[in-house]
Write an enzyme that holds these catalytic residues in place. Structure first.
Site, PDB file in Angstrom:
ATOM      1  N   SER A 297       0.796  -1.213   0.000  1.00  0.00           N
ATOM      2  CA  SER A 297       0.000   0.000   0.000  1.00  0.00           C
ATOM      3  C   SER A 297       0.839   1.279   0.000  1.00  0.00           C
ATOM      4  CB  SER A 297      -0.977  -0.036   1.168  1.00  0.00           C
ATOM      5  OG  SER A 297      -2.080   0.788   0.888  1.00  0.00           O
ATOM      6  N   ASP A 308       8.955   5.704 -10.809  1.00  0.00           N
ATOM      7  CA  ASP A 308       8.437   6.416 -11.984  1.00  0.00           C
ATOM      8  C   ASP A 308       9.168   7.721 -12.228  1.00  0.00           C
ATOM      9  OD1 ASP A 308       6.673   4.372 -12.309  1.00  0.00           O
ATOM     10  OD2 ASP A 308       4.853   5.535 -11.872  1.00  0.00           O
ATOM     11  N   LYS A 322      -1.354  -4.054  -3.124  1.00  0.00           N
ATOM     12  CA  LYS A 322      -2.588  -3.483  -2.593  1.00  0.00           C
ATOM     13  C   LYS A 322      -2.762  -2.095  -3.182  1.00  0.00           C
ATOM     14  CE  LYS A 322      -5.163  -2.253   1.560  1.00  0.00           C
ATOM     15  NZ  LYS A 322      -5.275  -0.803   1.345  1.00  0.00           N
TER      16      LYS A 322
END
Length: 388
Positions: A297, A308, A322
């Site tokens: 999470s 990224d 998750k």
């Protein structure tokens, strides 16, 4: 850094919770409707209550019947992360978000074979007893855990008052069943732990994204640098998540202002969550992020965002996967609930739910060896930072 919540959630929503697992320190409940009068207001429930009172061999009191209706309402959501809390349970749950616990000290996920231990809190009763991540709790005080049991019921069997004992039957990673008797205790979850490694590398473990996580990490990095650290391994192994605002706060330590952290999509809204205006205090610090299959999470949000943005390489094992978000809501009488209200996407628009974050460098070895390999990789890829 402002607390964030979904605008579609009730006005008493506290915060977005990005937790892949719960710390086993509290007794949990489930439910949705508030108020005793709500039982009779729902078609069929008043009739069921009448039959129970008229024919059941053991008749519960009014509060138990009411709570059972609430638990059933939340169970109907088919949401494994949803829970309703009584006033006492909600107070304990709220203290969990502050990092203060009474319990045995494990992070748990419900599975078909029992409660999977995804992490063990340092200096907790569970660690003292020798419990390990990857093991399963399959029975509590002689009661076998069944796949049909609500998560809250399983947790409720294990929780209790400080100083009391709980007997657990554990399935080890080798597949053997082993009994434990553990005394519940009060303890604080240390948000960070620092270990100075060789060649100017510090390992800083962030255990959870509970309140204060970003500030604690900032302090830990500052202290490590004062001790000669030239780069760090940010260790998010077995970190189950926590609060959305803390994941944004952690990103603000490393990336440029107004950088995308995550996109939150609910039924009625779409929010792009970015870092704030301030320059990052560690914008040039060399570091890698270490993850495992129990990094979940908020840990995955941070790992994916750093990946990224090209800010840090991810090392270790594919993460938990998750990609959904829970809102925590205050209800009347001090009760509360938690339910899934949104999904999240990485800055590149990827949905990692049930997939996880793929590391740039996959390493499978003992925990100690993985940590050393992550440090070696950092030095190899940033030789200029570690040159004498």
């Amino acid at each position: 850094m402002n607390n964030q919540s979904l605008p579609t959630a009730p006005r008493r929503t506290l915060s977005l919770l990005l937790g892949g697992a719960l710390v086993l320190t509290i007794g949990l409940g489930s439910g949705f409707l508030a108020g005793r009068q709500s039982v009779a207001a729902v078609d069929g429930l008043s009739e069921i209550e009448h039959v129970i009172r008229d024919q059941a061999l053991a008749v519960p009191d009014n509060q138990t019947i009411n709570d059972g209706a609430l638990r059933g309402a939340v169970a109907s959501l088919d949401d494994q992360y949803a829970s309703w809390y009584s006033a006492d349970e909600f107070a304990r749950f709220s203290s969990q978000l502050d990092g203060k616990f009474v319990g045995i000290g494990v992070f748990l996920e419900r599975t078909e074979v029992g409660m999977l231990i995804t992490g063990v809190i340092p200096n907790s009763p569970a660690e003292t007893a020798g419990l390990k991540a990857g093991e399963y709790i399959v029975a509590v005080n002689g009661t076998r855990l069944r796949s049909t049991m609500p998560f809250e019921e399983m947790v409720g069997l294990i929780t209790g008052e400080e100083g009391t004992e709980v007997s657990l039957l554990i399935t080890t990673t080798a597949g053997e069943e082993k009994p434990y008797t553990i005394t519940r205790a009060k303890f604080d979850l240390p948000l960070t732990q620092t270990q100075m490694l060789d060649n100017g590398v510090a390992s800083i473990r962030l255990h959870e994204f509970s309140r204060g996580a970003a500030d604690s990490l900032k302090t830990a990095i500052t202290e490590a640098k004062s001790q000669g650290a030239k780069g760090i391994v940010l260790d998010l192994r077995s970190n189950p998540g926590g609060l959305l605002e803390e994941s944004i706060g952690v990103m603000e330590l490393f990336v440029a202002p107004h950088s995308r952290v995550v996109t939150i999509e609910s039924r009625h809204d779409h929010q792009d969550m970015d870092t704030g205006d301030a320059e990052p205090p560690f914008g040039d610090l060399p570091f890698v992020v270490l993850v495992n299959e129990y990094s979940a999470s908020a840990s995955e949000i941070v790992s994916a965002a750093l990946q990224d943005h090209g800010r840090a390489k991810i090392v270790g094992h594919q993460t938990f996967g998750k990609g959904v978000v829970q809102s925590v809501v205050n209800l009347q009488g001090g009760t509360g609930m938690k339910l899934t209200t949104a999904r999240y996407l990485t800055p590149n628009g990827e949905n990692i739910n049930e997939i996880g974050v793929t590391p740039d460098v996959a390493i499978s070895a003992s925990p100690e060896r993985v940590l050393q390999e992550a440090a070696n990789y950092l030095i190899e890829t940033k030789p200029e930072a570690f040159a004498n």
